[in-house]
Scaffold this motif. Structure first.
Motif, mmCIF file in Angstrom:
data_model
loop_
_atom_site.group_PDB
_atom_site.id
_atom_site.type_symbol
_atom_site.label_atom_id
_atom_site.label_comp_id
_atom_site.label_asym_id
_atom_site.label_seq_id
_atom_site.Cartn_x
_atom_site.Cartn_y
_atom_site.Cartn_z
ATOM 1 N N ARG A 315 1.045 -1.444 0.436
ATOM 2 C CA ARG A 315 0.091 0.152 0.017
ATOM 3 C C ARG A 315 0.993 1.073 0.323
ATOM 4 O O ARG A 315 0.440 2.233 -0.877
ATOM 5 N N TYR A 316 1.851 1.333 0.708
ATOM 6 C CA TYR A 316 2.543 2.495 1.251
ATOM 7 C C TYR A 316 3.691 2.949 -0.013
ATOM 8 O O TYR A 316 4.004 3.795 -0.712
ATOM 9 N N GLN A 317 4.153 1.874 -1.020
ATOM 10 C CA GLN A 317 4.843 2.061 -2.081
ATOM 11 C C GLN A 317 4.070 2.195 -3.248
ATOM 12 O O GLN A 317 5.042 3.335 -4.247
ATOM 13 N N PHE A 318 3.150 2.277 -3.641
ATOM 14 C CA PHE A 318 2.353 2.008 -4.290
ATOM 15 C C PHE A 318 1.160 2.703 -4.595
ATOM 16 O O PHE A 318 0.795 3.299 -5.733
ATOM 17 N N LYS A 319 1.500 3.301 -3.309
ATOM 18 C CA LYS A 319 0.473 4.442 -2.842
ATOM 19 C C LYS A 319 -1.108 4.140 -3.686
ATOM 20 O O LYS A 319 -1.747 4.794 -3.501
ATOM 21 N N LEU A 320 -1.757 2.748 -2.948
ATOM 22 C CA LEU A 320 -2.616 2.714 -2.921
ATOM 23 C C LEU A 320 -3.404 3.033 -1.495
ATOM 24 O O LEU A 320 -3.484 3.308 -0.385
ATOM 25 N N ARG A 321 -5.150 3.181 -2.211
ATOM 26 C CA ARG A 321 -6.241 3.597 -0.819
ATOM 27 C C ARG A 321 -6.394 2.583 0.824
ATOM 28 O O ARG A 321 -6.678 3.446 1.451
ATOM 29 N N SER A 322 -6.089 1.861 0.215
ATOM 30 C CA SER A 322 -5.440 0.951 1.552
ATOM 31 C C SER A 322 -5.252 -0.417 0.719
ATOM 32 O O SER A 322 -4.804 -0.821 0.164
ATOM 33 N N THR A 323 -5.485 -1.500 2.525
ATOM 34 C CA THR A 323 -5.038 -2.707 1.938
ATOM 35 C C THR A 323 -5.423 -4.344 1.422
ATOM 36 O O THR A 323 -5.452 -5.736 1.030
ATOM 37 N N TYR A 324 -6.936 -3.797 1.316
ATOM 38 C CA TYR A 324 -7.983 -3.856 0.901
ATOM 39 C C TYR A 324 -8.268 -4.715 -0.713
ATOM 40 O O TYR A 324 -8.888 -3.782 -0.786
ATOM 41 N N PHE A 325 -7.219 -5.020 -1.691
ATOM 42 C CA PHE A 325 -7.685 -5.478 -3.060
ATOM 43 C C PHE A 325 -7.166 -6.707 -2.613
ATOM 44 O O PHE A 325 -6.917 -7.174 -2.589
ATOM 45 N N SER A 326 -7.400 -6.972 -4.618
ATOM 46 C CA SER A 326 -7.577 -7.801 -5.046
ATOM 47 C C SER A 326 -6.797 -7.739 -6.070
ATOM 48 O O SER A 326 -6.707 -6.522 -6.771
ATOM 49 N N CYS A 327 -5.446 -8.438 -7.508
ATOM 50 C CA CYS A 327 -5.170 -7.959 -8.032
ATOM 51 C C CYS A 327 -4.929 -9.060 -9.155
ATOM 52 O O CYS A 327 -5.688 -9.989 -9.101
ATOM 53 N N SER A 328 -4.985 -8.586 -10.444
ATOM 54 C CA SER A 328 -4.940 -9.581 -11.645
ATOM 55 C C SER A 328 -4.170 -9.057 -12.946
ATOM 56 O O SER A 328 -3.814 -7.830 -13.169
ATOM 57 N N PRO A 329 -3.729 -9.521 -13.574
ATOM 58 C CA PRO A 329 -2.641 -9.456 -14.121
ATOM 59 C C PRO A 329 -3.663 -8.509 -16.061
ATOM 60 O O PRO A 329 -4.525 -9.514 -16.492
ATOM 61 N N ASP A 330 -3.668 -7.656 -16.274
ATOM 62 C CA ASP A 330 -3.949 -6.841 -17.634
ATOM 63 C C ASP A 330 -3.352 -6.084 -18.361
ATOM 64 O O ASP A 330 -2.256 -4.920 -18.169
ATOM 65 N N GLY A 331 -2.563 -6.931 -19.595
ATOM 66 C CA GLY A 331 -2.004 -6.595 -20.751
ATOM 67 C C GLY A 331 -0.324 -5.748 -19.966
ATOM 68 O O GLY A 331 0.257 -7.347 -19.212
ATOM 69 N N GLN A 332 0.220 -4.576 -19.769
ATOM 70 C CA GLN A 332 1.547 -4.899 -19.308
ATOM 71 C C GLN A 332 1.321 -4.244 -18.053
ATOM 72 O O GLN A 332 2.576 -4.322 -17.579
ATOM 73 N N ASP A 333 0.094 -4.415 -17.621
ATOM 74 C CA ASP A 333 -0.130 -4.106 -16.134
ATOM 75 C C ASP A 333 -0.922 -4.642 -15.022
ATOM 76 O O ASP A 333 -1.067 -6.065 -15.327
ATOM 77 N N VAL A 334 -0.525 -4.788 -13.670
ATOM 78 C CA VAL A 334 -1.347 -5.675 -12.594
ATOM 79 C C VAL A 334 -2.554 -4.291 -12.469
ATOM 80 O O VAL A 334 -2.759 -3.314 -11.956
ATOM 81 N N LEU A 335 -3.788 -5.460 -12.992
ATOM 82 C CA LEU A 335 -4.936 -3.987 -12.370
ATOM 83 C C LEU A 335 -5.462 -4.558 -11.106
ATOM 84 O O LEU A 335 -5.700 -6.012 -10.425
#
Length: 394
Positions: A315-335
Motif C-alpha cells: 500500500r505505501y510503496q504504490f500509494k494505494l488507498r487501502s490494503t483491501y484489494f485483489s489484483c490480476s494481470p492485464d496486458g503490461q499492467d497489474v490491475l
C-alpha cells in the motif's frame, strides 16, 4: 444527592472558566522561517519572553522571524526585539487569530485561543494553546467535513477526544502535546463552516470511552472507509487489540470511497517483490501467480504469509488507498481492484455517517465499532477524584 449535584455544577462551571487546554503544534509539515499573526476577532496581549508589548488590535499584525535559536518580533514595521519565546494571549474565550506563513509562503489559517512560538531546530515551532472545545471543533471539521448528521459529529468528537487523551504526551519532547497532521489528528483550521459540529462538540463535552477489560482509554483509531470489513489492528501495527476485531460493515459499501481501481506496470510490481522480499521468481509456480491475488476477506500478507510480504508495505510503496484489494494481470499492467480508504482499523467514518443517517445515535455508532466499551465523563471523574470525603457521605 441535591448537594452532590450542586457541588458538581460548581466544579464544572469553574472548570470551564479556567479552561481545559491542550497544546497543538501547527504547520508541522513545513519549516516555517517567518510568519505573521494578525487580528481576526478579539484582542491579544503580546509577550516577548516575560516582557509585555501591549495588545494586538484591529488592523494590526505581528511578524515573527527565526534568527538562529531566537525569534525577531515586529509589530507592524517596528522591531520589538529578539526573544527565546513569543506568546500571544487572548483577552477572552472566543478570540481568533489569522496565521499567514511568509517563508515559505503558505495558505492562511485561523485558530482560536492563544499561541506560544519558539525557535526549533529547523524552523519556528508554532503551538496553539487551545481549549478542547475549540480543538475538537477544528478536528471534526478537518476530518469529517460539512453537511453530515449531528450524531456522526458527536461520535467523531468523542473518539477524537479519546485519541487526544490517549496520546497527550506524543510530542512532549518537542514542546507540545499533539500536532496538526493525520498521524495525530488533522487540525487545519478553527471550526468555520458547520455549526452542527459546534453543537455536537458541546453536547458530548467531556465524554470519552474506555475498554472495560483493561479499564483504560481505547485506541481511538478511525479511517475514511473500511470497504465493507474492518481490519484487525495487528494487520497494520503488529499489535492485536481485543476490542478492534475485524467484522463486516454494510453501512459504508455504497459510498463514494467504497471501491477503487489502479494500474501498476508489471515490471514495477515484480521488481519491488523480488528486490525487497526475495520473491521466488525462479519457481515456476510462484512465477505464474505473482500478479494474481484474491482477497475476499481482509488479509495481512500478499499471496501467502510464509512469503512475508505485508500488504501494508504494498500500500505505501504504490500509494494505494487501502490494503483491501485483489489484483490480476492485464496486458503490461497489474490491475488492482480495491475496497475502502485508509487503514481500516476502528471507526469507519463513512459507515458511521450511514448509521447516523439511519437514526442511530453516537453511543450506538461507537459501540458498533469498538466492542466492550464504556462511556465516561472527564469532568465528573476529576470532580470526584478531588473530593476530601466519600461520595456516599453526601
Amino acid at each position: 444527592m441535591k448537594f452532590k449535584a450542586f457541588l458538581l455544577f460548581l466544579f464544572l462551571t469553574s472548570f470551564s472558566v479556567l479552561g481545559n487546554d491542550i497544546q497543538i503544534g501547527v504547520y508541522r509539515g513545513h519549516n516555517i522561517q517567518r510568519i505573521d499573526f494578525s487580528y481576526n476577532e478579539g484582542s491579544y496581549m503580546i509577550y516577548g519572553d516575560s516582557t509585555a508589548f501591549g495588545a494586538l488590535l484591529p488592523n494590526e499584525f505581528v511578524s515573527l522571524n527565526k534568527v538562529g535559536s531566537k525569534i525577531e518580533l515586529k509589530k507592524g514595521v517596528r522591531v520589538l526585539g529578539t526573544f527565546k519565546k513569543v506568546t500571544l494571549k487572548p483577552t477572552s474565550n472566543e478570540n481568533v487569530l489569522r496565521l499567514r506563513p511568509r517563508a515559505p509562503v503558505l495558505h492562511e489559517r485561523k485558530y482560536n485561543d492563544g499561541f506560544i512560538i519558539f525557535s526549533g531546530t529547523k524552523g519556528l515551532t508554532i503551538v496553539n494553546d487551545v481549549s478542547y472545545k475549540h480543538y475538537l471543533g477544528g478536528v471534526v471539521e478537518s476530518e469529517g467535513g460539512g453537511g453530515k448528521h449531528i450524531e456522526y459529529y458527536k461520535a467523531q468528537a468523542v473518539i477524537s477526544r479519546t485519541y487526544a487523551l490517549k496520546y497527550l504526551k506524543r510530542h512532549q519532547k518537542e514542546g507540545f502535546n499533539l500536532c496538526d497532521q493525520v498521524h495525530c489528528q488533522a487540525y487545519h483550521n478553527k471550526l468555520i463552516y458547520t455549526d452542527d459540529i459546534r453543537k455536537a462538540v458541546n453536547a458530548v463535552d467531556g465524554i470519552y470511552i474506555i475498554d472495560t477489560v483493561s479499564n483504560s482509554l481505547v485506541e481511538g483509531f478511525f479511517h475514511a472507509n473500511c470497504g465493507g470489513q474492518t481490519s484487525s489492528s495487528d494487520y497494520v501495527w503488529k499489535e492485536e487489540i481485543p476490542y478492534l476485531q475485524p467484522f463486516k460493515d454494510t453501512f459504508c459499501i455504497y459510498t463514494r470511497q467504497a471501491t477503487w481501481e489502479k494500474r501498476i506496470p508489471k515490471i514495477e510490481w515484480r521488481k519491488f517483490l523480488v528486490n525487497n522480499y526475495f520473491y521466488p521468481i525462479e519457481d515456476s509456480l510462484y512465477r505464474s501467480i505473482i500478479y494474481t491475488f484474491d482477497q475476499v476477506d481482509r488479509k495481512a500478507f500478499y499471496l501467502s504469509p510464509h512469503l512475508g510480504i505485508p500488504l501494508r508495505d504494498l500500500r505505501y510503496q504504490f500509494k494505494l488507498r487501502s490494503t483491501y484489494f485483489s489484483c490480476s494481470p492485464d496486458g503490461q499492467d497489474v490491475l488492482i481492484k480495491g475496497k475502502g480508504f485508509g487503514h481500516g482499523v476502528g471507526l469507519c467514518q463513512e459507515g458511521a455517517m450511514g448509521m447516523a443517517n439511519q437514526g442511530l445515535n453516537y453511543q450506538q455508532i461507537l459501540s458498533f465499532y469498538f466492542e466492550g466499551i464504556q462511556f465516561k465523563h472527564y469532568f465528573e471523574k476529576l470532580f470526584f477524584n478531588q473530593l476530601p470525603y466519600k461520595v456516599g457521605d453526601l
